[in-house]
Design a protein around this motif. Structure first.
Motif, PDB file in Angstrom:
ATOM      1  N   LEU A   1      24.444  47.887  17.144  1.00  0.00           N
ATOM      2  CA  LEU A   1      23.521  48.924  16.708  1.00  0.00           C
ATOM      3  C   LEU A   1      22.118  48.354  16.648  1.00  0.00           C
ATOM      4  O   LEU A   1      21.879  47.340  16.000  1.00  0.00           O
ATOM      5  CB  LEU A   1      23.923  49.446  15.326  1.00  0.00           C
ATOM      6  N   LYS A   2      21.172  48.998  17.334  1.00  0.00           N
ATOM      7  CA  LYS A   2      19.783  48.553  17.336  1.00  0.00           C
ATOM      8  C   LYS A   2      19.033  49.244  16.199  1.00  0.00           C
ATOM      9  O   LYS A   2      18.967  50.466  16.143  1.00  0.00           O
ATOM     10  CB  LYS A   2      19.122  48.885  18.677  1.00  0.00           C
ATOM     11  N   VAL A   3      18.479  48.461  15.302  1.00  0.00           N
ATOM     12  CA  VAL A   3      17.735  48.994  14.160  1.00  0.00           C
ATOM     13  C   VAL A   3      16.348  48.371  14.146  1.00  0.00           C
ATOM     14  O   VAL A   3      16.209  47.148  14.115  1.00  0.00           O
ATOM     15  CB  VAL A   3      18.458  48.687  12.827  1.00  0.00           C
ATOM     16  N   LYS A   4      15.323  49.215  14.177  1.00  0.00           N
ATOM     17  CA  LYS A   4      13.962  48.707  14.171  1.00  0.00           C
ATOM     18  C   LYS A   4      13.562  48.314  12.754  1.00  0.00           C
ATOM     19  O   LYS A   4      13.750  49.074  11.803  1.00  0.00           O
ATOM     20  CB  LYS A   4      13.003  49.773  14.702  1.00  0.00           C
ATOM     21  N   ALA A   5      13.036  47.113  12.597  1.00  0.00           N
ATOM     22  CA  ALA A   5      12.588  46.645  11.288  1.00  0.00           C
ATOM     23  C   ALA A   5      11.270  47.316  10.935  1.00  0.00           C
ATOM     24  O   ALA A   5      10.336  47.344  11.735  1.00  0.00           O
ATOM     25  CB  ALA A   5      12.417  45.123  11.306  1.00  0.00           C
ATOM     26  N   THR A   6      11.180  47.888   9.736  1.00  0.00           N
ATOM     27  CA  THR A   6       9.951  48.538   9.290  1.00  0.00           C
ATOM     28  C   THR A   6       9.590  48.068   7.891  1.00  0.00           C
ATOM     29  O   THR A   6      10.430  47.565   7.148  1.00  0.00           O
ATOM     30  CB  THR A   6      10.089  50.068   9.276  1.00  0.00           C
ATOM     31  N   LEU A   7       8.329  48.252   7.543  1.00  0.00           N
ATOM     32  CA  LEU A   7       7.834  47.961   6.207  1.00  0.00           C
ATOM     33  C   LEU A   7       7.602  49.275   5.476  1.00  0.00           C
ATOM     34  O   LEU A   7       7.524  50.334   6.092  1.00  0.00           O
ATOM     35  CB  LEU A   7       6.533  47.160   6.287  1.00  0.00           C
ATOM     36  N   GLU A   8       7.454  49.207   4.166  1.00  0.00           N
ATOM     37  CA  GLU A   8       7.239  50.409   3.365  1.00  0.00           C
ATOM     38  C   GLU A   8       6.380  50.062   2.164  1.00  0.00           C
ATOM     39  O   GLU A   8       6.553  49.008   1.555  1.00  0.00           O
ATOM     40  CB  GLU A   8       8.584  50.986   2.917  1.00  0.00           C
ATOM     41  N   ASP A   9       5.437  50.943   1.828  1.00  0.00           N
ATOM     42  CA  ASP A   9       4.560  50.686   0.693  1.00  0.00           C
ATOM     43  C   ASP A   9       3.978  52.012   0.209  1.00  0.00           C
ATOM     44  O   ASP A   9       4.178  53.054   0.826  1.00  0.00           O
ATOM     45  CB  ASP A   9       3.438  49.714   1.084  1.00  0.00           C
ATOM     46  N   GLU A  10       3.240  51.947  -0.915  1.00  0.00           N
ATOM     47  CA  GLU A  10       2.585  53.132  -1.462  1.00  0.00           C
ATOM     48  C   GLU A  10       1.090  53.089  -1.174  1.00  0.00           C
ATOM     49  O   GLU A  10       0.460  52.019  -1.235  1.00  0.00           O
ATOM     50  CB  GLU A  10       2.802  53.224  -2.973  1.00  0.00           C
ATOM     51  N   PHE A  11       0.511  54.268  -0.871  1.00  0.00           N
ATOM     52  CA  PHE A  11      -0.898  54.373  -0.514  1.00  0.00           C
ATOM     53  C   PHE A  11      -1.515  55.598  -1.175  1.00  0.00           C
ATOM     54  O   PHE A  11      -0.842  56.603  -1.409  1.00  0.00           O
ATOM     55  CB  PHE A  11      -1.063  54.478   1.002  1.00  0.00           C
ATOM     56  N   VAL A  12      -2.813  55.498  -1.452  1.00  0.00           N
ATOM     57  CA  VAL A  12      -3.554  56.612  -2.027  1.00  0.00           C
ATOM     58  C   VAL A  12      -4.086  57.484  -0.897  1.00  0.00           C
ATOM     59  O   VAL A  12      -4.573  56.974   0.117  1.00  0.00           O
ATOM     60  CB  VAL A  12      -4.729  56.100  -2.889  1.00  0.00           C
ATOM     61  N   ILE A  13      -3.988  58.794  -1.071  1.00  0.00           N
ATOM     62  CA  ILE A  13      -4.533  59.726  -0.082  1.00  0.00           C
ATOM     63  C   ILE A  13      -5.995  59.999  -0.437  1.00  0.00           C
ATOM     64  O   ILE A  13      -6.294  60.485  -1.534  1.00  0.00           O
ATOM     65  CB  ILE A  13      -3.738  61.042  -0.052  1.00  0.00           C
ATOM     66  N   GLY A  14      -6.903  59.673   0.500  1.00  0.00           N
ATOM     67  CA  GLY A  14      -8.331  59.842   0.235  1.00  0.00           C
ATOM     68  C   GLY A  14      -8.984  60.934   1.055  1.00  0.00           C
ATOM     69  O   GLY A  14     -10.180  61.202   0.903  1.00  0.00           O
ATOM     70  N   GLY A  15      -8.226  61.588   1.926  1.00  0.00           N
ATOM     71  CA  GLY A  15      -8.795  62.653   2.743  1.00  0.00           C
ATOM     72  C   GLY A  15      -7.812  63.082   3.811  1.00  0.00           C
ATOM     73  O   GLY A  15      -6.700  62.551   3.909  1.00  0.00           O
TER      74      GLY A  15
END
Length: 205
Positions: free
Chosen positions: A13-27
């Motif tokens: 099974l091919k699984v793409k490694a990804t990152l995850e984080d929280e961000f503020v929406i400014g526009g």
């Protein structure tokens, strides 16, 4: 299973490694086509150690039609005249528009979004970001870049003969925790650790 070169296998099974984080929406940018009534993408940022909101890129995928409408309604209530971002690039104080021909609507930085992405680019922007959802339980000021910490190395002079942290190192860390600021960094065996709200009582009597 054994690897079968040159063909697909149900055992792998091919699984793409990804990152995850929280961000503020400014526009958000103006939408086109089916998104003309909502938005094209969200402008994201995170706070740095100086408390400045730093622009890190746009996210324009991960939304369905219902979510687009819900977000646009919430964003319309937060519209402001000026950009909330303090930093566009390292060394630059003022935010520059991503593209000259894109209309941007600025919003008060009150909403925090969880976003997955492939990696950070060399200019500290997100590569291939995708929206996951809003974080109603997190303060915008707490949206800061997560840094991966290297695994512990071999026993060093900072450890005793049994691999335990030495008393001197523990005493140094405890001393650093006497800081009076609401948020500050301490050094633990060469690693920077952010701490905050040290006077918060988690288990009242």
């Amino acid at each position: 299973s054994t690897y079968e070169a040159g063909k697909r296998s149900k055992a792998w099974l091919k699984v793409k490694a990804t990152l995850e984080d929280e961000f503020v929406i400014g526009g958000f940018t103006e939408g086109a086509g089916g998104r003309r009534s909502t938005f094209g993408s969200l402008l994201l940022g995170q706070y740095d150690d100086q408390g400045r909101l730093v622009y890190v890129g746009n996210v324009g995928t991960g939304f369905d039609d219902r979510l687009l409408q819900e977000l646009r309604t919430r964003l319309d209530a937060l519209v402001v005249d000026e950009s909330p971002f303090d930093v566009m690039e390292p060394g630059h104080v003022h935010f520059g528009r991503p593209k000259a021909d894109v209309q941007i609507t600025w919003v008060k930085p009150d909403l925090v979004a969880t976003v997955k992405f492939a990696e950070w680019t060399n200019d500290n922007h997100l590569r291939a970001p995708s929206f996951i959802g809003l974080r109603g339980d997190k303060r915008p000021q707490d949206a800061r870049r997560e840094v991966a910490i290297a695994p512990p190395g071999p026993v060093s002079p900072q450890h005793d003969g049994h691999g335990e942290i030495s008393a001197a190192v523990i005493e140094d860390v405890v001393g650093q925790l006497q800081g009076t600021k609401e948020r500050f960094n301490i050094d633990v065996l060469g690693q920077k650790v952010s701490v905050s709200n040290l006077d918060k009582e988690f288990w009242p009597a």
